[in-house]
Design a protein around this motif. Structure first.
Motif: not given
Ligand code: AMP
Length: 116
Positions: A35-37, A103-107
């Protein structure tokens, strides 16, 4: 701690882009972002290979992992739009590094997940 690649990152033996650190937790950018972040949060001092190896004694540490991800998301301006946190456990989840991590997925809007 441990002899995984994440142990080497904790000991600064290999480079990583560290974006979060406190007494217990290290957060760094995933080398293959989904992901983007994409940030990984790991415990620095206690060797837990998988979530299945965690015990009641690890409850506070696991909570700290979640709160570290939430704090980072807030400080990085990601909280309002939202994000996902994921922890993979063993083979069917595709776990590849046996040092427990969140995992942190964001953006961006994230696709559906969980199907085989
Ligand atoms: P998992 O598949 O849940 O075990 O997640 C392991 C993650 O670690 C994967 O998303 C990899 O891209 C990531 N990864 C592996 N080696 C490194 C590294 N040296 N630096 C940053 N992330 C890594």
């Amino acid at each position: 701690m441990g002899d995984t690649i994440f142990g080497k990152i904790i000991r600064r033996e290999i480079p990583a882009t560290i974006v979060y650190e406190d007494e217990e937790i290290l957060g760094f950018r995933d080398i293959a972002p989904q992901a983007p972040v994409h940030v990984l949060f790991i415990p620095k001092h206690r060797p837990i290979p998988t979530l299945d190896d965690a015990t009641a004694a690890d409850a506070e540490l696991l909570g700290r992992l979640m709160l570290a991800a939430a704090r980072h998301a807030r400080e990085a301006g990601l909280a309002e739009d939202g994000y996902r946190v994921v922890m993979n456990c063993r083979e069917h989840a595709g776990q590849t590094v046996f040092h427990v991590h969140l995992h942190l997925l964001a953006g961006a809007p994230l696709g559906h997940f969980g199907t085989p």
